[in-house]
Design a protein around this motif. Sequence first.
Motif, PDB file in Angstrom:
ATOM      1  N   PHE A 170     -20.989  13.005 -36.726  1.00 33.93           N
ATOM      2  CA  PHE A 170     -20.562  14.381 -37.014  1.00 33.93           C
ATOM      3  C   PHE A 170     -21.732  15.194 -37.563  1.00 33.93           C
ATOM      4  CE2 PHE A 170     -15.906  15.292 -36.907  1.00 33.93           C
ATOM      5  CZ  PHE A 170     -15.500  14.127 -36.300  1.00 33.93           C
ATOM      6  N   CYS A 171     -21.836  16.438 -37.090  1.00 27.91           N
ATOM      7  CA  CYS A 171     -22.848  17.374 -37.605  1.00 27.91           C
ATOM      8  C   CYS A 171     -22.102  18.523 -38.263  1.00 27.91           C
ATOM      9  CB  CYS A 171     -23.713  17.902 -36.465  1.00 27.91           C
ATOM     10  SG  CYS A 171     -24.568  16.582 -35.600  1.00 27.91           S
ATOM     11  N   ILE A 172     -22.448  18.800 -39.513  1.00 27.86           N
ATOM     12  CA  ILE A 172     -21.630  19.667 -40.350  1.00 27.86           C
ATOM     13  C   ILE A 172     -22.267  21.042 -40.542  1.00 27.86           C
ATOM     14  CG2 ILE A 172     -20.576  19.826 -42.665  1.00 27.86           C
ATOM     15  CD1 ILE A 172     -19.424  17.587 -40.894  1.00 27.86           C
ATOM     16  N   ALA A 173     -21.468  22.083 -40.330  1.00 29.85           N
ATOM     17  CA  ALA A 173     -21.985  23.461 -40.428  1.00 29.85           C
ATOM     18  C   ALA A 173     -22.312  23.836 -41.872  1.00 29.85           C
ATOM     19  CB  ALA A 173     -20.967  24.431 -39.847  1.00 29.85           C
ATOM     20  N   ASP A 174     -21.488  23.361 -42.831  1.00 32.64           N
ATOM     21  CA  ASP A 174     -21.693  23.724 -44.241  1.00 32.64           C
ATOM     22  C   ASP A 174     -22.030  22.459 -45.036  1.00 32.64           C
ATOM     23  OD1 ASP A 174     -19.195  22.773 -43.594  1.00 32.64           O
ATOM     24  OD2 ASP A 174     -18.079  24.166 -44.847  1.00 32.64           O
ATOM     25  N   ASP A 217     -19.258   0.614 -38.847  1.00 29.11           N
ATOM     26  CA  ASP A 217     -20.616   0.953 -38.484  1.00 29.11           C
ATOM     27  C   ASP A 217     -20.759   2.457 -38.767  1.00 29.11           C
ATOM     28  OD1 ASP A 217     -23.018   1.319 -37.339  1.00 29.11           O
ATOM     29  OD2 ASP A 217     -22.366   0.940 -35.283  1.00 29.11           O
ATOM     30  N   SER A 218     -21.079   2.806 -40.024  1.00 29.87           N
ATOM     31  CA  SER A 218     -20.964   4.218 -40.407  1.00 29.87           C
ATOM     32  C   SER A 218     -22.196   5.025 -40.013  1.00 29.87           C
ATOM     33  CB  SER A 218     -20.686   4.341 -41.902  1.00 29.87           C
ATOM     34  OG  SER A 218     -21.844   4.059 -42.623  1.00 29.87           O
ATOM     35  N   GLN A 219     -21.967   6.309 -39.799  1.00 33.89           N
ATOM     36  CA  GLN A 219     -23.006   7.241 -39.356  1.00 33.89           C
ATOM     37  C   GLN A 219     -23.174   8.319 -40.420  1.00 33.89           C
ATOM     38  OE1 GLN A 219     -24.660   7.511 -36.321  1.00 33.89           O
ATOM     39  NE2 GLN A 219     -23.816   5.547 -35.643  1.00 33.89           N
ATOM     40  N   PRO A 220     -24.396   8.632 -40.803  1.00 35.62           N
ATOM     41  CA  PRO A 220     -24.561   9.701 -41.793  1.00 35.62           C
ATOM     42  C   PRO A 220     -24.151  11.056 -41.206  1.00 35.62           C
ATOM     43  CG  PRO A 220     -26.684   8.963 -40.942  1.00 35.62           C
ATOM     44  CD  PRO A 220     -25.657   8.061 -40.336  1.00 35.62           C
ATOM     45  N   LEU A 221     -23.772  11.968 -42.072  1.00 31.97           N
ATOM     46  CA  LEU A 221     -23.403  13.309 -41.626  1.00 31.97           C
ATOM     47  C   LEU A 221     -24.669  14.140 -41.438  1.00 31.97           C
ATOM     48  CD1 LEU A 221     -20.407  13.704 -44.047  1.00 31.97           C
ATOM     49  CD2 LEU A 221     -20.241  13.735 -41.556  1.00 31.97           C
ATOM     50  N   ASP A 222     -24.774  14.753 -40.277  1.00 30.34           N
ATOM     51  CA  ASP A 222     -25.974  15.516 -39.937  1.00 30.34           C
ATOM     52  C   ASP A 222     -25.723  17.018 -40.084  1.00 30.34           C
ATOM     53  OD1 ASP A 222     -28.632  15.240 -39.127  1.00 30.34           O
ATOM     54  OD2 ASP A 222     -28.036  13.699 -37.694  1.00 30.34           O
ATOM     55  N   ASP A 223     -26.684  17.790 -39.620  1.00 34.03           N
ATOM     56  CA  ASP A 223     -26.638  19.238 -39.733  1.00 34.03           C
ATOM     57  C   ASP A 223     -26.453  19.846 -38.333  1.00 34.03           C
ATOM     58  OD1 ASP A 223     -28.125  21.989 -40.073  1.00 34.03           O
ATOM     59  OD2 ASP A 223     -27.670  21.187 -42.067  1.00 34.03           O
ATOM     60  N   ILE A 224     -25.885  21.059 -38.227  1.00 35.48           N
ATOM     61  CA  ILE A 224     -25.688  21.628 -36.886  1.00 35.48           C
ATOM     62  C   ILE A 224     -26.990  22.143 -36.265  1.00 35.48           C
ATOM     63  CG2 ILE A 224     -23.250  22.238 -37.205  1.00 35.48           C
ATOM     64  CD1 ILE A 224     -24.160  25.190 -37.328  1.00 35.48           C
ATOM     65  N   SER A 225     -28.051  22.230 -37.069  1.00 35.36           N
ATOM     66  CA  SER A 225     -29.320  22.704 -36.505  1.00 35.36           C
ATOM     67  C   SER A 225     -29.916  21.684 -35.538  1.00 35.36           C
ATOM     68  CB  SER A 225     -30.306  22.997 -37.628  1.00 35.36           C
ATOM     69  OG  SER A 225     -30.554  21.798 -38.346  1.00 35.36           O
ATOM     70  N   CYS A 250     -28.555  20.749 -32.918  1.00 37.96           N
ATOM     71  CA  CYS A 250     -28.085  21.072 -31.559  1.00 37.96           C
ATOM     72  C   CYS A 250     -29.182  21.809 -30.785  1.00 37.96           C
ATOM     73  CB  CYS A 250     -26.831  21.944 -31.647  1.00 37.96           C
ATOM     74  SG  CYS A 250     -26.053  22.211 -30.058  1.00 37.96           S
ATOM     75  N   SER A 251     -29.249  21.538 -29.477  1.00 36.93           N
ATOM     76  CA  SER A 251     -30.284  22.176 -28.646  1.00 36.93           C
ATOM     77  C   SER A 251     -29.985  23.665 -28.433  1.00 36.93           C
ATOM     78  CB  SER A 251     -30.387  21.460 -27.304  1.00 36.93           C
ATOM     79  OG  SER A 251     -29.135  21.471 -26.673  1.00 36.93           O
ATOM     80  N   LEU A 252     -28.736  24.061 -28.626  1.00 33.12           N
ATOM     81  CA  LEU A 252     -28.394  25.482 -28.513  1.00 33.12           C
ATOM     82  C   LEU A 252     -28.257  26.088 -29.914  1.00 33.12           C
ATOM     83  CD1 LEU A 252     -26.377  24.203 -25.871  1.00 33.12           C
ATOM     84  CD2 LEU A 252     -26.673  26.638 -25.495  1.00 33.12           C
ATOM     85  N   ASN A 253     -28.535  27.385 -29.988  1.00 37.24           N
ATOM     86  CA  ASN A 253     -28.404  28.079 -31.268  1.00 37.24           C
ATOM     87  C   ASN A 253     -26.921  28.358 -31.538  1.00 37.24           C
ATOM     88  OD1 ASN A 253     -29.039  29.489 -33.560  1.00 37.24           O
ATOM     89  ND2 ASN A 253     -29.612  31.378 -32.472  1.00 37.24           N
ATOM     90  N   LEU A 254     -26.424  27.887 -32.673  1.00 37.13           N
ATOM     91  CA  LEU A 254     -24.994  27.998 -32.962  1.00 37.13           C
ATOM     92  C   LEU A 254     -24.740  28.844 -34.201  1.00 37.13           C
ATOM     93  CD1 LEU A 254     -23.980  24.215 -32.689  1.00 37.13           C
ATOM     94  CD2 LEU A 254     -23.827  25.945 -30.884  1.00 37.13           C
ATOM     95  N   ARG A 255     -23.591  29.526 -34.210  1.00 37.65           N
ATOM     96  CA  ARG A 255     -23.095  30.183 -35.432  1.00 37.65           C
ATOM     97  C   ARG A 255     -21.680  29.687 -35.661  1.00 37.65           C
ATOM     98  NH1 ARG A 255     -25.843  35.605 -35.553  1.00 37.65           N
ATOM     99  NH2 ARG A 255     -27.985  34.911 -35.354  1.00 37.65           N
ATOM    100  N   CYS A 256     -21.391  29.349 -36.897  1.00 38.68           N
ATOM    101  CA  CYS A 256     -20.061  28.859 -37.240  1.00 38.68           C
ATOM    102  C   CYS A 256     -19.408  29.864 -38.190  1.00 38.68           C
ATOM    103  CB  CYS A 256     -20.196  27.491 -37.912  1.00 38.68           C
ATOM    104  SG  CYS A 256     -18.639  26.795 -38.425  1.00 38.68           S
ATOM    105  N   TYR A 257     -18.219  30.353 -37.825  1.00 44.70           N
ATOM    106  CA  TYR A 257     -17.521  31.351 -38.650  1.00 44.70           C
ATOM    107  C   TYR A 257     -16.194  30.782 -39.131  1.00 44.70           C
ATOM    108  CZ  TYR A 257     -20.651  34.383 -35.977  1.00 44.70           C
ATOM    109  OH  TYR A 257     -21.743  34.954 -35.389  1.00 44.70           O
ATOM    110  N   SER A 258     -15.999  30.730 -40.445  1.00 40.54           N
ATOM    111  CA  SER A 258     -14.708  30.279 -40.964  1.00 40.54           C
ATOM    112  C   SER A 258     -13.639  31.300 -40.596  1.00 40.54           C
ATOM    113  CB  SER A 258     -14.779  30.144 -42.475  1.00 40.54           C
ATOM    114  OG  SER A 258     -15.589  29.038 -42.793  1.00 40.54           O
ATOM    115  N   VAL A 259     -12.471  30.826 -40.194  1.00 40.26           N
ATOM    116  CA  VAL A 259     -11.342  31.722 -39.908  1.00 40.26           C
ATOM    117  C   VAL A 259     -10.097  31.178 -40.596  1.00 40.26           C
ATOM    118  CG1 VAL A 259     -12.231  32.537 -37.671  1.00 40.26           C
ATOM    119  CG2 VAL A 259     -10.735  30.532 -37.736  1.00 40.26           C
ATOM    120  N   ASP A 260      -9.055  32.013 -40.637  1.00 36.70           N
ATOM    121  CA  ASP A 260      -7.801  31.608 -41.270  1.00 36.70           C
ATOM    122  C   ASP A 260      -6.845  31.053 -40.212  1.00 36.70           C
ATOM    123  OD1 ASP A 260      -5.848  31.215 -43.130  1.00 36.70           O
ATOM    124  OD2 ASP A 260      -5.166  33.302 -43.151  1.00 36.70           O
ATOM    125  N   HIS A 261      -6.298  29.866 -40.501  1.00 36.21           N
ATOM    126  CA  HIS A 261      -5.327  29.225 -39.600  1.00 36.21           C
ATOM    127  C   HIS A 261      -4.430  28.361 -40.481  1.00 36.21           C
ATOM    128  CE1 HIS A 261      -3.653  27.541 -36.030  1.00 36.21           C
ATOM    129  NE2 HIS A 261      -4.322  26.412 -36.035  1.00 36.21           N
TER     130      HIS A 261
END
Length: 528
Positions: A176-180, A202-210, A212-223
Amino acid sequence: MVKLTFYGGVREIGGNKILLEDDKGKLFLDFGYPYKKYRDFYEEYLKPRAGAGLLDLLVMGLLPHLEGIYRTDLETGNLWQQFRRAEHYRKLEDIDGILLTHAHLDHSGHISFLREDIPVYSTATTAFIAKAIQDSGKADFDQQVCYFTPRVEECLKGWKQGAYIASSSGDRQRHFCIADRSRLNEEAQHFWGEVIRHKKLDSQPLDDISTCSLNLRCYSVDHSIPGACAWGIETSSGWVVYSGDLRLHGKRAKLTEAFMKEASRLHPRALILEGTNVDRTTNIAEQEVYENAFKAINGARSLVIADFPARDVDRLLTFLQIARDTRRRLAILPKDAYLLRTMRLLEPEIPDIAEESAIVLYQETTASKSPAQWLKKTYEEYSSKVVLAKDVASNQQDFILCFSFWDLNELPSIQPQAGSLYVFSSSEPHNEEQEMDFWRLHHWLERFGLRGFGLPVERNGKWEIPEEEKGLHASGHACGPDLLRVARQIGPEVLIPVHSERPEFYVDNLRNSGINIILPTEGGTVEL
Ligand SMILES: [Zn+2]
């Protein structure tokens, strides 16, 4: 040029699986469990065979025919041969990741079948809720979003045919790659790597979204689940924005407003927008739910049962406030306690069960020599807060019990007294199976003399909540006028509706708006 291919979420509420392809990379936008497609063939006791690996899901059209993206432990050597001539078959090996919008299974569930080296991009809350759901869930082979037990093909001695059985080698965690990521403290990191199911992970460390090969923006929304987000992806044809599920009338409506503002600044080439409630014209806000439920519960003389959607933490907190204001205690189930505890690792404003006098933990009448590890841990941690059926039975006016239809089998141990109330704070039935459940629910209430409030009743073959008892449920989805406001304010060149049974709504209502509406087809590609 950017290509968007829609493998799910087309004229269907949920099951979103959208492939975005650009020179810089390939991403899936959600990879959800398609409930409607399953219901056409399966039910509780008729399920895809875990022992057949991917075969059933591919033959029945529940998973797209994309060779190379799925877990190899579920594939036999010649599995793909029969699908290579299928209409939307493709060999697809170089996937850069999944952009997950939230932890509802109709968006996340089928990640279970993907290769574990394909990263999942999400908010910290979404990743943690997904893990809490899996830790405390049934461990079905098709609900292993965060980690999975690899299967091995084995043939028992004397049997003519082998099957895929769960191996004893331990579990493998997804990447998993985490936005925040800055919100992850040491305790949270520990939770992520904690072994819950088997002896080994077999655990995996949590990474960053940077990463990714594409430039991403993550926006929190209400649900209706915490941690939901929308995504912006910068492509060679401009920004593509994907809404996930959202609303403008919840407790965190401001997040959705901020997303609209920021997404409009991108001048997006395309907006992929949900349309669950396009035909509703108004919304009920969470504050109205509080007021209506408070009125009903304040007058109740005996036990109160509150039935609301699983994982809707806002609703749980609404009932917690009502419990405080009516001098009752909110009795929650262990899986809710586990979820709250998990969320508190990231959000300190979530109440601490140990300190909150208005919350107690209801212990179900279970008998197991080896209870699941998460359950043991939860009871141990909150041992001073555990109440039993007999405690509730002897002080019924003291409690609001958080039960759903699936917990009603506890009632023979409680025997609600006259004047008890069942408050229904969820949505009306959407299919025949759910209608059957309501029919049974009414019988349960009759049996125990419970008065239902806000409960759908059948009139002329239609299940509806009586007019005077409406206003006990705030939907997770924006109504039609709000969705049009989202579309207009973001102002994309192209709008592609998904997660809707009536996407034409956007065509009918956005004429002359300057926005070009493209209705996707199942397996079809839109080029931008
Ligand atoms: Zn959702």
